[in-house]
Design a protein around this motif. Structure first.
Motif, PDB file in Angstrom:
ATOM      1  N   GLY A  11      38.075  50.698  38.868  1.00  0.00           N
ATOM      2  CA  GLY A  11      39.052  51.364  39.735  1.00  0.00           C
ATOM      3  C   GLY A  11      38.653  52.787  40.067  1.00  0.00           C
ATOM      4  N   THR A  41      41.714  45.310  41.219  1.00  0.00           N
ATOM      5  CA  THR A  41      42.991  44.620  41.019  1.00  0.00           C
ATOM      6  C   THR A  41      42.822  43.147  40.650  1.00  0.00           C
ATOM      7  OG1 THR A  41      43.107  44.227  43.397  1.00  0.00           O
ATOM      8  CG2 THR A  41      44.262  46.170  42.545  1.00  0.00           C
ATOM      9  N   SER A  42      41.585  42.658  40.637  1.00  0.00           N
ATOM     10  CA  SER A  42      41.308  41.259  40.290  1.00  0.00           C
ATOM     11  C   SER A  42      41.251  41.109  38.770  1.00  0.00           C
ATOM     12  CB  SER A  42      39.984  40.809  40.906  1.00  0.00           C
ATOM     13  OG  SER A  42      39.962  40.997  42.286  1.00  0.00           O
TER      14      SER A  42
END
Length: 79
Positions: A11, A41-42
């Motif tokens: 991130g 976000t996976s």
């Protein structure tokens, strides 16, 4: 490194790449990273997938910086 730490690093690198892309007039080549299809976000993806994404993202950023460094001259003295 734990998976959660790797996702956090992913991130942070995504944020850095976005900011660097803005500063470098949008010529950042992240084709390898984009082809992986892994985003910070996976969270359901594996640790190995995030590790590959981190390396691809870092490689894309640093290769652009290397190209840019070759054209800029740096003064041999400090301020």
């Amino acid at each position: 490194m734990k998976k959660q730490e790797l996702i956090h690093l992913h991130g942070l690198l995504a944020e850095v790449s976005g900011q660097y892309d803005t500063w470098s007039d949008g010529d950042l080549d992240l084709e390898e990273y984009e082809s992986l299809g892994i985003r910070p976000t996976s969270i359901h993806k594996s640790k190995t997938d995030h590790k590959a994404a981190v390396f691809a993202l870092a490689g894309g950023i640093t290769s652009d910086m290397d190209d840019e460094a070759e054209t800029e001259t740096v003064a041999p003295t400090a301020d």
